[in-house]
Structure formats: structure tokens, C-alpha cells
Design an enzyme around this catalytic site. Structure first.
Site, PDB file in Angstrom:
ATOM      1  N   HIS A  20       0.837  -1.206   0.000  1.00 15.32           N
ATOM      2  CA  HIS A  20       0.000   0.000   0.000  1.00 15.32           C
ATOM      3  C   HIS A  20       0.866   1.249   0.000  1.00 15.32           C
ATOM      4  O   HIS A  20       1.550   1.529   0.971  1.00 15.32           O
ATOM      5  CB  HIS A  20      -0.934  -0.002   1.213  1.00 15.32           C
TER       6      HIS A  20
ATOM      7  N   GLU B 249     -12.336  -0.792   1.374  1.00 18.16           N
ATOM      8  CA  GLU B 249     -11.545   0.419   1.627  1.00 18.16           C
ATOM      9  C   GLU B 249     -12.432   1.584   2.048  1.00 18.16           C
ATOM     10  O   GLU B 249     -12.132   2.741   1.760  1.00 18.16           O
ATOM     11  CB  GLU B 249     -10.675   0.815   0.425  1.00 18.16           C
TER      12      GLU B 249
HETATM   13 ZN   LIG Z   1      -6.172   1.489   1.333  1.00 21.99          ZN
END
Ligand SMILES: [Zn+2]
Length: 347
Positions: free
Chosen positions: A178, A284
Site C-alpha cells: 500500500h 476500503e
Molecule cells: Zn487502502
């Protein structure tokens, strides 16, 4: 049980940001440093920040547990130095721990690592160990580009990563690949930099023998794997040209994809191209894309709807995507959920 493997504390009380502002101001002028790492955030403020956002959406959408980490764009590994990065990671991770302590049935922690551009990532081991052993976290977010869009550091397959990977394997925790915010104006953070990071990480893995050396090391590539599933034929062909084994053998015991793709056709493609065993449910929420899709009347990031709607998926497939794959990839998740009295719903 429906496990969302990708949520960030995007709604953290503003005291967290104020701390960061003071921390960064203190780099230029020591007198402006925050006096302590105590944020002064009450439990009620944390509850407030979640009740109207993540918890509300969990209830409305019918998901159960979110694997929860600090706000990704807030990690900003490229800002500050090793000492400020270490303290920043600690403060953010401690806040996630408070969230999961207040809501043990809703959140399980994943940590931010104190990565710094130009610094070998073994500086992250102590914080990873603290978060896993002391705070009960089950994974970490690992940036393939701590420079924030300039890609000045070695690839994820570089030997400098090995000490951290060894600890991840020992602790049985995966990393979600990420990136954080982009400081390169060419790359919009969530629209380009994120997808670049996902796609780039996959190609780095493909062109290496990393998983021969670390056969149990696991990565989740978020945002549906970036551009990878759509270009699966390209990657299969590249692997063949590079004399690598077929991708299923070469990467798919170690690399997994989440479902943060914000429309049904994207999820249908993902589920058609990538083996079901390699897909983990995620949304998310809250933050990457906040709005409501005028074509459906539902939030773009209400990804459960797409899994429910995808006609190619069987009940068995859904059970794997929603729950069983997460329990497999996050090696410590079963124990954490059992300890919290959260029984396995599907088998
Ligand atoms: Zn994320």
C-alpha cells in the site's frame, strides 16, 4: 461472517492531524515539537468518529469485521526523518489498537510501518513486532514506494527487504502492499499512484524468485490488484518470456487480491481471471471514493453488492471471498477472532 480486509481510520479525530502538524513543524523548529505523544483523544471521541462512518456502513451493508489500519495517505513516509516516522507510526498504531479494544467485534488491527526513503526496511521490524505481539495486530501495510511517487528506493524483491520478510514469516503476518500519498504532481494519489503501486509490485514479484526464498510470505495487492487482472494475459506472457513458471505456481501461493474495484463489471472480471482462492473481500471504506454511483444509486465503495450480484459466483465462492480466504491469508486472524468470542459463521 463477512470480513472486510481493507479499511483505514480515515475519520480519526483531528487531534491526530494536529499532532502530526506539530511534529513536522518541529523538524524546522524544535520548540514547536509536540510536548508528548499523548493525543488527548477520549474514548467517546473515538466512538463518535466511527459510529457515523465505518460502523454505520458495516451495519447498513451487513459486513462484520474490518481489518483496520491507519489512514494510508497519512503515513507519508517521505516526510520527516527516521525518528519522526517511528513516533508517527507508533502513535497511529496505538490509536488503531484503541479502536479495536473499544470495538473488538468490529475491528482487527493492521499496522503502519515506519518506512523512510533511503533507509533499509529492517528499521520496521521493532514496530511490527510490537504491534503483533503486544497489540494483537495481524498484518502490516507495506509501501513499495516510500518516496511518495518518485520510486527512489529498491524494488520489493531487493535483499534489503529480507530481514523484514523473515520476521513477517516468523510472526505469520501478511503485508498489504500500500503506497501512501503522492508528492509527485504527475500522479493523483488514489487514481494513479495507488494503482501504479499495485501494478508495479506485482511485476516486481513476477520478475523475481522471491517466493522460492520465502515460500510462506504473503502479500495482498489491494484495489483489485491494480491493472493486473485486466492484463492477466500480458503477465502470463511476460512470465513465459522470462522463463518463469506459470503464474499459478510462481505467485499465487503468495499473492492475493482484494475487491476494492468500484463497479460490478470490474468484480466480474476479477472473479473470472483470478482464482477465487486468491480474492479477499474488501471495500476500503471510508474514503478512497466517497460518492454514490448515479447509475446504481449506491455508494461506489459498497463492494459487497458487487460480490452479491456477480452471477458467476457460487455460494462456495462467496464464502471464500467473504471469509475463508481472509482467515487463511491472515494467519493470526482465527486466533484473534476466537479470543474475542467471534465464532466462525460459515465453514
Ligand atoms: Zn487502502
Amino acid at each position: 461472517m463477512i470480513i472486510d480486509c481493507h479499511g483505514h481510520y480515515t475519520t480519526a479525530p483531528r487531534e491526530l492531524e494536529l499532532f502530526r502538524d506539530r511534529q513536522l513543524a518541529g523538524l524546522a523548529d524544535r520548540s514547536r515539537r509536540p510536548p508528548s505523544a499523548t493525543l488527548g483523544i477520549s474514548d467517546d471521541r473515538i466512538r463518535e468518529s466511527l459510529e457515523t462512518a465505518q460502523l454505520k456502513f458495516q451495519r447498513e451493508r451487513g459486513t462484520d469485521v474490518t481489518i483496520f489500519s491507519p489512514r494510508a495517505s497519512g503515513m507519508a513516509h517521505h516526510v520527516g526523518d527516521a525518528a519522526t516516522g517511528a513516533l508517527w507510526a507508533r502513535v497511529c498504531n496505538d490509536l488503531i489498537h484503541r479502536v479495536s479494544t473499544l470495538y473488538p467485534g468490529n475491528f482487527v488491527g493492521v499496522c503502519q510501518l515506519p518506512q523512510v526513503p533511503g533507509v533499509p526496511p529492517n528499521n520496521c521490524i521493532a514496530e511490527l513486532e510490537r504491534c503483533v505481539k503486544e497489540l494483537g495486530f495481524i498484518g502490516c501495510n507495506l509501501s513499495p514506494d516510500p518516496s511518495g511517487g518518485y520510486w527512489t528506493d529498491p524494488p520489493l524483491t531487493d535483499r534489503s527487504w529480507y530481514p523484514l520478510y523473515e520476521r513477517m514469516v516468523d510472526l505469520d503476518v501478511p503485508a498489504m502492499v500500500h503506497v501512501s500519498s503522492s508528492c509527485n504532481p504527475c500522479f493523483h494519489a488514489t487514481g494513479a499512484h495507488y494503482i501504479n503501486g499495485d501494478t508495479t509490485a506485482f511485476m516486481q514479484f513476477l520478475s523475481s524468485d522471491l517466493f522460492k526464498r520465502f515460500p510462506t510470505l504473503k502479500f495482498i495487492i489491494p484495489h483489485g490488484g491494480g491493472a493486473v487482472p485486466y492484463h492477466w494475459g500480458r503477465y502470463r506472457g511476460l512470465a513465459q518470456d522470462m522463463k518463469r513458471p506459470p503464474l499459478a505456481e510462481h505467485l499465487l501461493n503468495n499473492v492475493f487480491f482484494d475487491t476494492c474495484v468500484y463497479h460490478l463489471p470490474g468484480i466480474e472480471l476479477l472473479a473470472r481471471v483470478i482464482p477465487i482462492d486468491n480474492i479477499l473481500f474488501a471495500s476500503e471504506m471510508v474514503g478512497a471514493v466517497k460518492g454514490i454511483d448515479p447509475e446504481t444509486g449506491h455508494y461506489f465503495d459498497d463492494t459487497k453488492r458487487y460480490i452479491d450480484q456477480a452471477s458467476s459466483l457460487s455460494a462456495e465462492d462467496r464464502s471464500k471471498i467473504f471469509e475463508r480466504n481472509a482467515r487463511k491469508v491472515y494467519g493470526r486472524l482465527n486466533a484473534v477472532l476466537a479470543q474475542r468470542g467471534l465464532a466462525r459463521v460459515s465453514s
